[in-house]
Design a protein around this motif. Structure first.
Motif, PDB file in Angstrom:
ATOM      1  N   ASP A   1      16.913  -8.478  13.923  1.00  0.00           N
ATOM      2  CA  ASP A   1      17.777  -7.844  12.917  1.00  0.00           C
ATOM      3  C   ASP A   1      17.021  -6.756  12.176  1.00  0.00           C
ATOM      4  N   ALA A   2      15.742  -7.000  11.887  1.00  0.00           N
ATOM      5  CA  ALA A   2      14.954  -6.017  11.135  1.00  0.00           C
ATOM      6  C   ALA A   2      13.517  -6.025  11.614  1.00  0.00           C
ATOM      7  N   LEU A   3      12.934  -4.853  11.643  1.00  0.00           N
ATOM      8  CA  LEU A   3      11.513  -4.664  11.929  1.00  0.00           C
ATOM      9  C   LEU A   3      10.850  -4.169  10.655  1.00  0.00           C
ATOM     10  N   VAL A   4       9.816  -4.859  10.201  1.00  0.00           N
ATOM     11  CA  VAL A   4       9.056  -4.459   9.011  1.00  0.00           C
ATOM     12  C   VAL A   4       7.666  -4.035   9.469  1.00  0.00           C
ATOM     13  N   ILE A   5       7.241  -2.864   9.055  1.00  0.00           N
ATOM     14  CA  ILE A   5       5.957  -2.302   9.457  1.00  0.00           C
ATOM     15  C   ILE A   5       5.013  -2.327   8.267  1.00  0.00           C
ATOM     16  N   GLY A   6       3.984  -3.174   8.324  1.00  0.00           N
ATOM     17  CA  GLY A   6       3.037  -3.308   7.225  1.00  0.00           C
ATOM     18  C   GLY A   6       3.259  -4.604   6.469  1.00  0.00           C
ATOM     19  N   SER A   7       2.157  -5.244   6.058  1.00  0.00           N
ATOM     20  CA  SER A   7       2.258  -6.582   5.459  1.00  0.00           C
ATOM     21  C   SER A   7       1.661  -6.679   4.065  1.00  0.00           C
ATOM     22  N   GLY A   8       1.489  -5.541   3.385  1.00  0.00           N
ATOM     23  CA  GLY A   8       0.905  -5.556   2.053  1.00  0.00           C
ATOM     24  C   GLY A   8       1.937  -5.761   0.963  1.00  0.00           C
ATOM     25  N   ALA A   9       1.802  -5.006  -0.123  1.00  0.00           N
ATOM     26  CA  ALA A   9       2.679  -5.196  -1.283  1.00  0.00           C
ATOM     27  C   ALA A   9       4.150  -5.065  -0.904  1.00  0.00           C
ATOM     28  N   ALA A  10       4.495  -4.021  -0.159  1.00  0.00           N
ATOM     29  CA  ALA A  10       5.890  -3.803   0.224  1.00  0.00           C
ATOM     30  C   ALA A  10       6.317  -4.736   1.345  1.00  0.00           C
ATOM     31  N   GLY A  11       5.529  -4.792   2.420  1.00  0.00           N
ATOM     32  CA  GLY A  11       5.928  -5.561   3.589  1.00  0.00           C
ATOM     33  C   GLY A  11       6.072  -7.040   3.333  1.00  0.00           C
TER      34      GLY A  11
END
Length: 563
Positions: free
Chosen positions: A9-19
């Motif tokens: 459903d969704a791809l999130v790129i990056g795992s820091g504050a936003a991800g």
């Protein structure tokens, strides 16, 4: 090129504050999410406490910087607030080069959690002093949102992370939702009394900071995993976001395995870039196609423009009136790896609701600690004060990608173009002067005061040897170059007009409606507070919108503008 079979459903790129917040919000709303992190995974082995050692006198940290540089961190070792403890969570600069037209210090981390393992956990709210600054002074553009729009998401993130702080009733530093109070040392209380009695417009407050994360994995990722709807892939360097040529919509990404260098293709209904300000802009440029020849979502031609950081200044000294170190009782849980945190913060006090100086537009803030760092018996308490000035948004300050140079994986590197104007130079001179005035009024011995413009005096580190002082004089300007604040932002700004911005008020790309960018690249202007909490709140707000729109199919079934 291998392809992962499942469409998410969704791809999130990056795992820091936003991800980390993005995956929490999306999975808790029922979406199946794939998280791609360019760096390595983390484990308990990364957080083994070091044996206790005797306190050392405050120093220039030349030894630690040299060790870090020899390990390939020749840029990261220059950071102003150097700590051996955080070096393992920062990149190898040989593998991750970048270019800049002028001196720019880019401090960055690549592992699960990103720079969350190296930041000070200070979380501050922005206000309409930042969001509507242009209406007040005519510089730049207002944000397309107000404080009222984002306040509920500040509440939500603060309650989730567990924030410690105190209500102060300051208009340009809104109070938050606190799990408990934060406290000052005795020396910090005396500093507050001295400063506020001499400069009534300077409000000295205790830090507002997040509770220690004993999970180590970011709490948003922990929460997302508990839903059973998160798939995490580390060592996954996203090369480009892909777009379906028939619909004009983003349909996933191509990533390179950091270790094998094999390429993989992934598919998703929605793409959320949370890679950090510079990296998200770099990714959008590297995702150019026939339909988006100047970079993905760049029909306005503004991608990369209006890049900013805060103007840095730093003072270190010691307090002879309070020798040794004080450890006030911290209401937050103890952390066996990281030391307790806390200190003082002074929000913007110049040009807040009226013009108080015409030397520069906007203003600057102060964050520091007094008497908290361990020192040998009899030594004066350590004083560290850092100033953060608001840089104005300028069109010509921008991020591009290099036409020839690539990183270790063959991906074009970012190129940073950032120049100072008389406004920023005047502000930094005021910052250094102000830090010294407050320190001397408090009876501190100043070891040095400096900014990106250099030292304000040749008299530095009176207890250091001549060779160390000479090396320090050479290196301090580079350690306090622009970027040293580590609050870089802008480059994919939000706005109300597609011709003047990349994203709308929901962090949604005007050109590609199922593409969202929620990290600091979305910033329209920069204030005096750090961006971390605002990044998290913007992400929570955007993900609520994504979930609502995805539920009725409007994000992944409509045709993009200009497709």
């Amino acid at each position: 090129m291998a392809s992962l079979d499942k469409r998410y459903d969704a791809l999130v790129i990056g795992s820091g504050a936003a991800g980390s917040i993005a995956v929490k919000e999306l999975t808790e709303r029922g979406l199946e999410v794939l998280l791609l992190e360019a760096g390595r995974d983390i484990s308990e082995a990364d957080f083994v406490p070091q044996p206790a050692t005797a306190p050392k006198a405050m120093s220039i940290s030349l030894g630690g910087r040299l060790r870090s540089g020899l390990k390939g961190q020749y840029v990261q070792a220059r950071r102003a607030m150097f700590k051996d403890q955080t070096s393992p969570f920062l990149v190898n600069d040989f593998k991750h080069p970048y270019a800049s037209d002028s001196e720019f210090l880019w401090i960055r981390g690549r592992q699960l959690g990103g720079r969350l393992h190296a930041y000070g956990r200070v979380l501050l709210r922005s206000s309409d002093h930042e969001f509507k600054a242009a209406s007040r002074d005519g510089h730049g553009e207002d944000w397309p949102i107000s404080y009222a729009d984002i306040a509920p998401y500040y509440d939500q993130v603060e309650e989730f992370l567990g924030l410690y702080g105190t209500d102060e009733g300051i208009d340009n530093l809104p109070d938050g939702k606190y799990r408990g109070p934060s406290v000052m040392t005795k020396a910090e209380k005396e500093f507050k009394s001295t400063v506020e009695s001499r400069w009534p417009d300077r409000h000295v407050t205790p830090w507002r900071y997040a509770a220690p994360n004993l999970h180590r994995v970011p709490l948003g990722i922990v929460a997302a995993r508990e839903t059973g709807r998160l798939t995490t892939r580390t060592d996954a360097i996203v090369e480009k976001i892909t777009v379906n040529s028939k619909t004009g919509l983003a349909d996933g990404a191509i990533f390179i395995d950091q270790n094998t260098k094999a390429r993989h293709r992934v598919y998703a209904d929605v793409v959320v870039s949370c890679a950090s300000a510079i990296e998200s802009v770099r990714l959008l440029f590297n995702s150019a196609s026939d339909a988006h020849p100047d970079g993905l979502a760049n029909s306005s031609g503004l991608l990369g423009h209006y890049f900013m950081d805060q103007t840095p200044s730093l003072l270190f000294g010691d307090d002879p009136n309070h020798p040794g170190a004080e450890s006030p009782e911290d209401p937050a849980p103890a952390d066996p790896y990281y030391p307790p945190i806390g200190g003082v913060y002074i929000p913007h006090f110049e040009n807040v609701d009226r013009t108080t100086t015409k030397d520069f537009a906007r203003g600057w803030s102060v964050q520091g600690t007094i008497g908290r760092m361990p020192v040998p018996a009899g030594s004066g308490g350590v004083v560290g004060l850092m100033g953060f000035g608001e840089m104005l948004p300028y069109y010509n300050n921008r991020i591009t990608v290099h036409s020839r140079r690539t990183d270790a994986w063959g991906i074009p590197i970012p190129r940073i173009h950032l120049s100072l104007t008389d406004n920023e130079r005047a502000m930094m001179r005021a910052q250094v002067r102000g830090l010294r005035e407050m320190a001397e009024a408090s009876g501190y011995r100043v070891n040095f005061a400096a900014s990106a413009l250099g030292l304000d005096s040749k008299k530095i580190w009176p207890d250091a040897d001549p060779i160390s002082r000479a090396i320090f004089r050479i290196g301090i300007k580079r350690s306090l170059a622009m970027g040293a604040a580590i609050h870089e932002c802008g480059g994919a700004r939000m706005g109300n007009d597609p011709a003047k911005s990349i994203l709308n008020e929901h962090n949604q790309a005007w050109d590609v409606p199922n593409l969202f960018v929620t990290d600091a690249s979305a910033y329209v202007s920069n204030g005096g507070v750090g961006p971390t909490l605002t990044i998290m709140a913007l992400t929570a707000r955007a993900c609520e919108y994504i979930a609502q729109q995805h539920a009725d199919g409007s994000l992944h079934k409509e045709t993009a503008r200009n497709s």
